[in-house]
Scaffold this motif. Structure first.
Motif, short mmCIF file in Angstrom:
data_model
loop_
_atom_site.label_atom_id
_atom_site.label_comp_id
_atom_site.label_asym_id
_atom_site.label_seq_id
_atom_site.Cartn_x
_atom_site.Cartn_y
_atom_site.Cartn_z
N LEU A 54 0.82 -1.21 0.00
CA LEU A 54 0.00 0.00 0.00
C LEU A 54 0.86 1.26 0.00
N LEU A 55 1.95 1.24 0.75
CA LEU A 55 2.86 2.40 0.76
C LEU A 55 3.51 2.61 -0.60
N ILE A 56 3.91 1.53 -1.24
CA ILE A 56 4.51 1.63 -2.58
C ILE A 56 3.48 2.18 -3.57
N GLN A 57 2.24 1.68 -3.49
CA GLN A 57 1.19 2.18 -4.38
C GLN A 57 0.94 3.67 -4.14
N ALA A 58 0.92 4.08 -2.88
CA ALA A 58 0.70 5.49 -2.56
C ALA A 58 1.86 6.34 -3.09
N GLU A 59 3.08 5.87 -2.92
CA GLU A 59 4.23 6.61 -3.43
C GLU A 59 4.18 6.71 -4.95
N ASN A 60 3.81 5.64 -5.63
CA ASN A 60 3.70 5.66 -7.08
C ASN A 60 2.61 6.61 -7.55
N ARG A 61 1.49 6.61 -6.84
CA ARG A 61 0.40 7.51 -7.17
C ARG A 61 0.83 8.97 -6.99
N LEU A 62 1.54 9.23 -5.89
CA LEU A 62 2.05 10.59 -5.67
C LEU A 62 3.02 11.00 -6.77
N ALA A 63 3.86 10.08 -7.18
CA ALA A 63 4.85 10.39 -8.22
C ALA A 63 4.16 10.71 -9.54
N SER A 64 3.06 10.02 -9.84
CA SER A 64 2.39 10.23 -11.11
C SER A 64 1.34 11.34 -11.07
#
Length: 84
Positions: A54-64
């Motif tokens: 979930l943290l990785i997904q959140a970081e990826n979403r923030l990056a995009s």
């Protein structure tokens, strides 16, 4: 190498533990306790893996997508609107 421990159990837990051995589900009290600990450790590892994902997904979403420009109040309203 096994480590010998001494533990105290409540009466209901002691009875349940005894019933597991008597039902021949397990060969000994130690086997029951070790199995319970293994199960809990597996659950903890799975929870940690889910949290990391979930943290990785959140970081990826923030990056995009970047950070939201919505206020906290706007976010609350949007969430409540989706529920309603």
């Amino acid at each position: 190498m096994a480590t010998r421990q001494s533990i105290s159990l409540s009466e209901p837990n002691a009875e349940w533990l005894k019933s597991q051995v008597e039902s021949q589900e397990y060969a000994s009290h130690s086997e029951v306790i070790n199995d319970l600990i293994r199960q809990r450790r597996k659950q903890d590892e799975e929870a940690l893996t889910r949290t990391r994902l979930l943290l990785i997904q959140a970081e990826n979403r923030l990056a995009s997508e970047g950070y939201s420009t919505l206020s906290v109040e706007d976010i609350k309203k949007a969430v409540l609107a989706k529920k309603g």
